[in-house]
Design a protein around this motif. Structure first.
Motif, mmCIF file in Angstrom:
data_model
loop_
_atom_site.group_PDB
_atom_site.id
_atom_site.type_symbol
_atom_site.label_atom_id
_atom_site.label_comp_id
_atom_site.label_asym_id
_atom_site.label_seq_id
_atom_site.Cartn_x
_atom_site.Cartn_y
_atom_site.Cartn_z
ATOM 1 N N CYS A 37 19.479 54.556 21.246
ATOM 2 C CA CYS A 37 19.559 53.462 20.279
ATOM 3 C C CYS A 37 20.341 52.307 20.889
ATOM 4 C CB CYS A 37 20.226 53.925 18.985
ATOM 5 S SG CYS A 37 20.023 52.705 17.658
ATOM 6 N N GLY A 43 28.863 54.803 10.467
ATOM 7 C CA GLY A 43 28.473 55.910 9.583
ATOM 8 C C GLY A 43 26.997 56.247 9.631
ATOM 9 N N CYS A 44 26.291 55.848 10.711
ATOM 10 C CA CYS A 44 24.877 56.213 10.832
ATOM 11 C C CYS A 44 24.779 57.738 10.844
ATOM 12 C CB CYS A 44 24.273 55.657 12.114
ATOM 13 S SG CYS A 44 22.607 56.275 12.402
ATOM 14 N N TYR A 45 23.964 58.278 9.967
ATOM 15 C CA TYR A 45 23.899 59.745 9.848
ATOM 16 C C TYR A 45 23.482 60.389 11.168
ATOM 17 C CZ TYR A 45 18.801 59.372 9.531
ATOM 18 O OH TYR A 45 17.492 59.110 9.821
ATOM 19 N N VAL A 83 11.640 57.896 12.879
ATOM 20 C CA VAL A 83 13.026 57.423 12.891
ATOM 21 C C VAL A 83 13.638 57.710 14.267
ATOM 22 C CG1 VAL A 83 13.609 57.364 10.419
ATOM 23 C CG2 VAL A 83 13.556 59.551 11.595
ATOM 24 N N GLY A 84 14.931 57.904 14.321
ATOM 25 C CA GLY A 84 15.571 58.194 15.602
ATOM 26 C C GLY A 84 17.068 58.015 15.447
ATOM 27 N N GLU A 86 16.241 54.551 18.089
ATOM 28 C CA GLU A 86 15.535 53.313 17.758
ATOM 29 C C GLU A 86 14.089 53.373 18.265
ATOM 30 O OE1 GLU A 86 15.776 50.722 15.785
ATOM 31 O OE2 GLU A 86 13.908 50.051 16.689
ATOM 32 N N PRO A 87 13.136 53.521 17.354
ATOM 33 C CA PRO A 87 11.732 53.709 17.752
ATOM 34 C C PRO A 87 11.138 52.546 18.550
ATOM 35 C CG PRO A 87 12.053 54.322 15.449
ATOM 36 C CD PRO A 87 13.328 53.696 15.901
ATOM 37 N N ALA A 106 10.974 53.207 10.800
ATOM 38 C CA ALA A 106 12.203 52.464 10.503
ATOM 39 C C ALA A 106 12.722 51.891 11.818
ATOM 40 C CB ALA A 106 13.249 53.397 9.903
ATOM 41 N N SER A 126 15.539 47.505 8.983
ATOM 42 C CA SER A 126 16.829 47.795 8.354
ATOM 43 C C SER A 126 17.716 46.559 8.236
ATOM 44 C CB SER A 126 17.578 48.846 9.177
ATOM 45 O OG SER A 126 16.847 50.043 9.191
ATOM 46 N N TRP A 128 21.775 45.863 6.262
ATOM 47 C CA TRP A 128 22.819 46.562 5.486
ATOM 48 C C TRP A 128 23.664 45.617 4.633
ATOM 49 C CZ3 TRP A 128 25.551 51.284 8.268
ATOM 50 C CH2 TRP A 128 24.592 52.253 8.562
ATOM 51 N N TYR A 162 14.162 47.080 4.677
ATOM 52 C CA TYR A 162 14.647 48.349 4.139
ATOM 53 C C TYR A 162 16.159 48.167 4.019
ATOM 54 C CZ TYR A 162 14.994 53.492 3.840
ATOM 55 O OH TYR A 162 15.232 54.784 3.449
ATOM 56 N N THR A 164 19.686 48.823 2.996
ATOM 57 C CA THR A 164 20.686 49.826 2.644
ATOM 58 C C THR A 164 21.877 49.112 2.031
ATOM 59 O OG1 THR A 164 19.973 51.297 4.417
ATOM 60 C CG2 THR A 164 22.192 51.641 3.574
ATOM 61 N N ASN A 190 17.593 51.029 -0.099
ATOM 62 C CA ASN A 190 18.128 52.328 0.303
ATOM 63 C C ASN A 190 19.608 52.266 -0.091
ATOM 64 O OD1 ASN A 190 18.180 54.852 1.687
ATOM 65 N ND2 ASN A 190 18.884 53.872 3.564
ATOM 66 N N LEU A 195 29.570 58.439 5.162
ATOM 67 C CA LEU A 195 29.938 59.660 5.883
ATOM 68 C C LEU A 195 31.310 59.553 6.534
ATOM 69 C CD1 LEU A 195 26.471 60.391 7.490
ATOM 70 C CD2 LEU A 195 27.470 61.355 5.434
HETATM 71 C C1 LIG Z 1 18.964 56.495 11.630
HETATM 72 S S1 LIG Z 1 18.010 55.043 11.410
HETATM 73 C C2 LIG Z 1 16.861 55.154 12.732
HETATM 74 C C3 LIG Z 1 15.923 53.979 12.798
HETATM 75 C C4 LIG Z 1 16.451 52.660 13.345
HETATM 76 N N1 LIG Z 1 17.338 52.798 14.460
HETATM 77 C C5 LIG Z 1 17.050 51.806 12.256
HETATM 78 O O1 LIG Z 1 18.202 51.388 12.389
HETATM 79 O O2 LIG Z 1 16.347 51.529 11.282
HETATM 80 C C6 LIG Z 1 16.971 55.387 10.014
HETATM 81 C C7 LIG Z 1 17.393 54.705 8.724
HETATM 82 O O3 LIG Z 1 18.552 55.334 8.238
HETATM 83 C C8 LIG Z 1 19.410 54.354 7.712
HETATM 84 N N2 LIG Z 1 20.757 54.913 7.741
HETATM 85 C C9 LIG Z 1 21.465 55.328 8.789
HETATM 86 N N3 LIG Z 1 22.657 55.801 8.413
HETATM 87 C C10 LIG Z 1 22.694 55.689 7.070
HETATM 88 C C11 LIG Z 1 23.665 56.007 6.083
HETATM 89 N N4 LIG Z 1 24.836 56.521 6.407
HETATM 90 N N5 LIG Z 1 23.357 55.755 4.799
HETATM 91 C C12 LIG Z 1 22.161 55.228 4.451
HETATM 92 N N6 LIG Z 1 21.218 54.901 5.335
HETATM 93 C C13 LIG Z 1 21.476 55.133 6.632
HETATM 94 C C14 LIG Z 1 19.185 53.173 8.626
HETATM 95 O O4 LIG Z 1 19.565 51.955 8.038
HETATM 96 C C15 LIG Z 1 17.695 53.225 8.848
HETATM 97 O O5 LIG Z 1 17.033 52.506 7.854
#
Ligand SMILES: C[S@@+](CC[C@H](N)C(=O)[O-])C[C@H]1O[C@@H](n2cnc3c(N)ncnc32)[C@H](O)[C@@H]1O
Length: 362
Positions: A37, A43-45, A83-84, A86-87, A106, A126, A128, A162, A164, A190, A195
């Protein structure tokens, strides 16, 4: 006459229902296209639980990828959420998924997915928060990511934002929505899974978020891809008598041994679903988690599935059925599976179904 046939005597409901049925049922999976990525969002899961580390030193990834595509085709998979990671960093793999399945991707929006070869791909870009919040949360304030994404996907009918929504930032929602609309894009909400700091503070703030999203639906009904019903289910964590959590989540990998008790507890689940890691061999508990508590999950895709799989719960009244059908339809619409007759007003007509029931319930 069954309850379903009586609801379908309404011509609009029948039209929506028939479109969904002719698109067919989904045999879906989630797939991390790459573990790499170009961002580290707060806090990206994906990175919080080290899902990228699963790949290890595998040097046969491209071969394993093709093998997975072939075996999933054989298994009857017809829908892939990409997903990933970064696709957009792996357009070669993305193209193969696009050519073989219905799908959705995504992306963080930094690298534009080209039009050529990806003409009708549903792309969730995405974001935020408004520029400053978004840059801070996804990039330590270094670059204006939202602006880059807006420029990359201006008037691009493949792309929706999308969005969030983060804790306590409901005040930014309208500004972000307006910028997306002015850019020629629709918006799907979203909800941020916190986390890092514990979920309670963030859960409390969802009341404002819910209110604000409903306000966006009434102000900009043609552009908002979130139904009021979906907004309510996800922010309250309630679906009839069910409370959101692992025991009821329907998007759990069915071949993952750790899920066997869940699959036997009597609650419905998506029988085809697997969440594939970026090693293209192993699966994990679910797309957004390995061990984390599901109390902190507000993921849109998981909650769509929760509603969609639970059709039966929505057959007792016409209003319940409308809630289910409009949410189901919007999911199919987002993913390019219905709406091909190009009814420009279809989204606002869906939102109207909900408004009408509010009025008749008064
Ligand atoms: C892990 S990302 C992978 C795809 C891409 N790298 C991106 O940023 O969209 C997939 C989606 O999960 C969302 N995401 C990641 N961590 C999150 C979290 N803690 N809460 C809600 N959405 C989250 C991202 O915004 C994205 O839309």
């Amino acid at each position: 006459m069954s309850a379903l046939s009586s609801y379908l005597s309404d011509p609009f409901l029948k039209e929506l229902y028939l479109q969904i049925r002719s698109a067919g049922s989904l045999r879906s999976i989630s797939l991390d296209l790459t573990h790499e990525c170009n961002l580290r969002c707060t806090g990206c899961y994906y990175f919080e639980e080290g899902m990228d580390l699963i790949v290890g030193n595998n040097s046969n990834l491209d071969k394993d990828f093709i093998e997975l595509v072939n075996s999933e085709k054989k298994r009857g998979t017809n829908f892939v959420t990409v997903v990933g990671g970064e696709p957009s960093l792996r357009l070669d793999r993305l193209k193969i998924i696009y050519d073989n399945f219905n799908m959705n991707v995504a992306t963080n929006g930094l690298e534009k997915i080209p039009l050529e070869g990806f003409e009708n791909m549903p792309i969730g870009v995405s974001v935020w928060g408004d520029h400053k919040t978004d840059a801070k949360l996804r990039n330590n304030g270094k670059r204006d990511l939202f602006k880059i994404a807006l420029d990359n996907y201006k008037n691009d009918s493949r792309a929706f934002f999308y969005y969030t929504v983060t804790p306590n930032k409901s005040n930014e929602i309208e500004s972000v929505v307006k910028q997306c609309i002015n850019n020629g894009n629709k918006i799907l909400f979203n909800y941020y899974s916190d986390l890092r700091d514990g979920w309670e503070t963030h859960h409390q703030s969802f009341e404002n978020v819910q209110f604000e999203i409903d306000r966006m639906i009434s102000l900009y009904p043609d552009y908002i891809l979130t139904t009021s019903y979906f907004n309510k289910v996800i922010t309250t964590g309630t679906l009839f008598k069910q409370q959101w959590g692992y025991d009821v989540c329907t998007n759990v990998s069915t071949d993952f041994s750790g899920n066997s008790n869940r699959l036997e507890n009597g609650n419905p689940f998506n029988p085809h679903f697997q969440s594939f890691n970026a090693d293209f061999k192993t699966t994990r508990r679910c797309c957004t988690g390995i061990d984390r508590s599901c109390d902190s999950c507000f993921d849109a895709w998981e909650h769509f599935s929760w509603i969609m799989i639970n059709m039966k719960l929505h057959l007792n009244t016409k209003n319940d059925f409308i809630n289910w059908l409009s949410t189901m339809y919007i999911f199919y619409y987002i993913n390019g599976l219905v709406g091909k007759n190009k009814d420009e007003n279809i989204i606002s007509r869906l939102h109207n179904l909900f408004n009408n029931q509010k009025n008749t319930n008064k």
